[in-house]
Scaffold this motif. Structure first.
Motif, mmCIF file in Angstrom:
data_model
loop_
_atom_site.group_PDB
_atom_site.id
_atom_site.type_symbol
_atom_site.label_atom_id
_atom_site.label_comp_id
_atom_site.label_asym_id
_atom_site.label_seq_id
_atom_site.Cartn_x
_atom_site.Cartn_y
_atom_site.Cartn_z
ATOM 1 N N MET A 40 25.480 4.702 54.639
ATOM 2 C CA MET A 40 26.778 4.891 55.286
ATOM 3 C C MET A 40 27.830 5.315 54.264
ATOM 4 O O MET A 40 28.690 6.143 54.565
ATOM 5 N N GLU A 41 27.747 4.783 53.064
ATOM 6 C CA GLU A 41 28.680 5.183 52.010
ATOM 7 C C GLU A 41 28.495 6.663 51.666
ATOM 8 O O GLU A 41 29.464 7.411 51.535
ATOM 9 N N ARG A 42 27.231 7.090 51.539
ATOM 10 C CA ARG A 42 26.966 8.504 51.259
ATOM 11 C C ARG A 42 27.451 9.388 52.405
ATOM 12 O O ARG A 42 28.003 10.468 52.166
ATOM 13 N N MET A 43 27.266 8.947 53.629
ATOM 14 C CA MET A 43 27.733 9.723 54.772
ATOM 15 C C MET A 43 29.260 9.832 54.756
ATOM 16 O O MET A 43 29.816 10.885 55.079
ATOM 17 N N GLY A 44 29.931 8.754 54.371
ATOM 18 C CA GLY A 44 31.384 8.780 54.259
ATOM 19 C C GLY A 44 31.847 9.765 53.197
ATOM 20 O O GLY A 44 32.804 10.527 53.402
ATOM 21 N N GLN A 45 31.174 9.761 52.055
ATOM 22 C CA GLN A 45 31.505 10.703 50.978
ATOM 23 C C GLN A 45 31.273 12.137 51.429
ATOM 24 O O GLN A 45 32.073 13.036 51.143
ATOM 25 N N TYR A 46 30.181 12.353 52.140
ATOM 26 C CA TYR A 46 29.877 13.678 52.671
ATOM 27 C C TYR A 46 30.969 14.125 53.646
ATOM 28 O O TYR A 46 31.435 15.261 53.606
ATOM 29 N N GLY A 47 31.393 13.206 54.515
ATOM 30 C CA GLY A 47 32.458 13.517 55.468
ATOM 31 C C GLY A 47 33.755 13.894 54.771
ATOM 32 O O GLY A 47 34.447 14.829 55.194
ATOM 33 N N GLU A 48 34.090 13.179 53.711
ATOM 34 C CA GLU A 48 35.306 13.493 52.950
ATOM 35 C C GLU A 48 35.221 14.892 52.343
ATOM 36 O O GLU A 48 36.201 15.645 52.360
ATOM 37 N N GLN A 69 24.553 1.848 61.784
ATOM 38 C CA GLN A 69 24.851 1.324 60.452
ATOM 39 C C GLN A 69 23.853 0.239 60.051
ATOM 40 O O GLN A 69 23.427 0.175 58.891
#
Length: 98
Positions: A59-67, A51
């Motif tokens: 990290m925010e984009r990765m979180g959105q991708y994970g969702e 991070q």
């Protein structure tokens, strides 16, 4: 950053497919297995380092991708290509296509 993600993926039991050129790892693909293990606390330090390197917006984009991937997850077991990373000095040479 990719080397940290690769170490995390190895610890989780995922598969890594690498490309070596002149004794140097130049590209790697991270592949999830069908079964997803629980996140071990032993990886928290590695994730924090990752991070720090990639920054909050990544990290925010990765979180959105994970969702999104969770929302549209397949019901049957499958392997999942998570990421392809190519060393910055080696980009544009076709390693990602391999």
């Amino acid at each position: 950053a990719m080397h940290i993600m690769a170490l995390i993926r190895l610890e989780l039991g995922d598969y890594l497919k690498g490309v070596e050129e002149n004794g140097k790892l130049v590209a790697v693909a991270c592949i999830n297995k069908p079964e997803r293990p629980a996140w071990p606390a032993s990886l928290d330090k590695d994730l924090a380092r990752f991070q720090e390197i990639v920054g909050a917006s990544a990290m925010e984009r990765m979180g959105q991708y994970g969702e999104l991937t969770e929302k549209f997850a397949l019901q049957e077991p499958h392997f999942y290509l998570v990421a392809i990373g190519v060393h910055p000095d080696e980009q544009g040479k076709g390693y990602g296509r391999m």
